[in-house]
Design a protein around this motif. Structure first.
Motif, PDB file in Angstrom:
ATOM      1  N   PHE A   9       0.829  -1.211   0.000  1.00  0.00           N
ATOM      2  CA  PHE A   9       0.000   0.000   0.000  1.00  0.00           C
ATOM      3  C   PHE A   9       0.865   1.263   0.000  1.00  0.00           C
ATOM      4  O   PHE A   9       0.611   2.207  -0.759  1.00  0.00           O
ATOM      5  N   VAL A  13       1.029   4.207  -2.957  1.00  0.00           N
ATOM      6  CA  VAL A  13       0.800   5.632  -2.712  1.00  0.00           C
ATOM      7  C   VAL A  13       2.021   6.449  -3.119  1.00  0.00           C
ATOM      8  O   VAL A  13       1.905   7.518  -3.727  1.00  0.00           O
ATOM      9  N   GLU A  40      -8.355  -3.290   2.035  1.00  0.00           N
ATOM     10  CA  GLU A  40      -9.533  -2.434   2.187  1.00  0.00           C
ATOM     11  C   GLU A  40     -10.648  -3.178   2.910  1.00  0.00           C
ATOM     12  O   GLU A  40     -11.397  -2.577   3.691  1.00  0.00           O
ATOM     13  N   GLN A  46     -12.476   2.422   1.912  1.00  0.00           N
ATOM     14  CA  GLN A  46     -11.833   2.578   0.616  1.00  0.00           C
ATOM     15  C   GLN A  46     -10.574   3.409   0.837  1.00  0.00           C
ATOM     16  O   GLN A  46     -10.609   4.478   1.443  1.00  0.00           O
ATOM     17  N   LEU A  47      -9.447   2.895   0.348  1.00  0.00           N
ATOM     18  CA  LEU A  47      -8.162   3.534   0.622  1.00  0.00           C
ATOM     19  C   LEU A  47      -7.618   4.329  -0.558  1.00  0.00           C
ATOM     20  O   LEU A  47      -6.859   5.273  -0.372  1.00  0.00           O
ATOM     21  N   LEU A  48      -8.000   3.937  -1.782  1.00  0.00           N
ATOM     22  CA  LEU A  48      -7.461   4.599  -2.972  1.00  0.00           C
ATOM     23  C   LEU A  48      -8.578   4.983  -3.927  1.00  0.00           C
ATOM     24  O   LEU A  48      -9.591   4.274  -4.039  1.00  0.00           O
ATOM     25  N   PRO A  57      -4.703   8.545  -2.592  1.00  0.00           N
ATOM     26  CA  PRO A  57      -5.328   8.037  -1.365  1.00  0.00           C
ATOM     27  C   PRO A  57      -6.564   8.832  -0.979  1.00  0.00           C
ATOM     28  O   PRO A  57      -6.626  10.050  -1.186  1.00  0.00           O
ATOM     29  N   THR A  58      -7.540   8.151  -0.454  1.00  0.00           N
ATOM     30  CA  THR A  58      -8.699   8.808   0.154  1.00  0.00           C
ATOM     31  C   THR A  58      -8.258   9.408   1.484  1.00  0.00           C
ATOM     32  O   THR A  58      -7.109   9.253   1.904  1.00  0.00           O
ATOM     33  N   GLY A  61      -7.223   6.674   3.469  1.00  0.00           N
ATOM     34  CA  GLY A  61      -5.950   6.190   2.950  1.00  0.00           C
ATOM     35  C   GLY A  61      -4.777   7.029   3.417  1.00  0.00           C
ATOM     36  O   GLY A  61      -3.694   6.505   3.711  1.00  0.00           O
ATOM     37  N   TYR A  65      -1.708   5.668   5.504  1.00  0.00           N
ATOM     38  CA  TYR A  65      -0.367   5.864   4.930  1.00  0.00           C
ATOM     39  C   TYR A  65       0.595   6.410   5.988  1.00  0.00           C
ATOM     40  O   TYR A  65       1.718   5.911   6.122  1.00  0.00           O
TER      41      TYR A  65
END
Length: 314
Positions: A9, A13, A40, A46-48, A57-58, A61, A65
């Motif tokens: 992950f 990113v 996820e 939701q991360l991306l 990234p959200t 996210g 990160y």
């Protein structure tokens, strides 16, 4: 939470592309996408976000990160500490030293002592302003920093008072030099060159002036030590500096300095570290050396605070 998925992950990113991250990680893109989907699912977020230009990234996210970077760094440090167990200390240690302060004078002694005692430790020294250093420590990107401040609590940081530096009025020889000490009220009559208001020393000067009902006549705000020295050398006005920097200006220009009294103004220097991330063994060793060096300086606060002063090995 699987550590390998966290590593995947972070790499995605960093690169901003699933395809390119798969190439760098030597993982098939479908497999990498599946690992991301599993992650996820584990965090139920939701991360991306996928866009035409790649992935970003959200908000969730971004949070993961930041934490993932710290987690992975601690894992790597734990492995390094275990590998070094029973051997000489090794690894990298980052130390911030605020410029224009007594901290800058610790650089060479720290390098000498670290090289002698722990040749396997690689020191990274960063001289920049205190606000930037504290942010690096808070984010886990720097182990230690010596800077002005520590008088107020800051979430994520721990401060250990080290010493206090007296503030001095510094002016050019073209101005009539005052006595060795000068009342703060005298600065009201001078053209002053000071740092921006967010600077710790500037705040102290402003607060002290407000306390006696005067306002400093600031004609320009300068952060650069070299520019400030040139201003004094040109006879454009005066400034107020901690003793260490005041003496540097005195040594490189035709100027005078006078200690401020009535009231005396002192800048507190503190050792800053994270209040939740443990120091690595090499970083602990470097911290001990720093405390030893400070203990040898006049006006240090280590003994007065009742803290044991580290002793040099015989």
């Amino acid at each position: 939470m699987n550590l390998r998925r966290l590593q995947y992950f972070v790499k995605i990113v960093d690169i901003g592309s699933l395809t390119q991250a798969a190439d760098v990680l030597h993982v098939a893109q479908p497999a990498l996408s599946q690992q991301l989907a599993t992650l996820e699912g584990e965090v139920r977020q939701q991360l991306l976000l996928r866009t035409k230009r790649g992935v970003t990234p959200t908000e969730a996210g971004k949070v993961l990160y930041r934490h993932a970077q710290l987690i992975l760094r601690q894992i790597a440090q734990a492995q390094a500490d275990m590998d070094a167990a029973g051997q000489g200390l090794s690894g990298a240690v980052s130390v911030g030293l605020a410029p224009g302060t007594a901290a800058a004078g610790l650089a060479l002694p720290l390098l000498r002592a670290a090289r002698t005692r722990h040749p396997g430790v690689v020191l990274y020294l960063n001289e920049t302003y205190g606000s930037a250093l504290s942010e690096l420590v808070m984010n886990g990107r720097m182990d230690l920093a010596v800077l002005y401040g520590g008088g107020t609590a800051v979430h994520g940081l721990a401060f250990q008072p080290l010493l206090r530096e007296r503030l001095y009025l510094v002016g050019p020889d073209t101005m009539m030099p005052p006595p060795e000490t000068v009342p703060l009220r005298l600065v009201e009559e001078m053209d002053l060159y000071l740092p921006r208001p967010y600077n710790v020393v500037r705040k102290m000067v402003d607060d002290a002036c407000a306390g006696i009902g005067i306002k400093p006549r600031v004609v320009a705000e300068i952060e650069s030590a070299s520019t400030l020295t040139s201003v004094i050398a040109e006879g454009l006005g005066a400034t107020i500096l901690p003793e260490s920097m005041a003496r540097e200006v005195l040594a490189s220009s035709s100027s005078w300095l006078s200690r401020i009294v009535e009231p005396a103004v002192e800048a507190p220097l503190a050792l800053c570290q994270s209040d939740h991330l443990p120091l690595s063994e090499p970083a602990r060793a470097i911290k001990d050396i720093l405390l030893e060096l400070v203990a040898e300086l006049p006006e240090n606060l280590l003994a007065s605070l009742g803290k044991p002063t580290p002793k040099r090995p015989s």
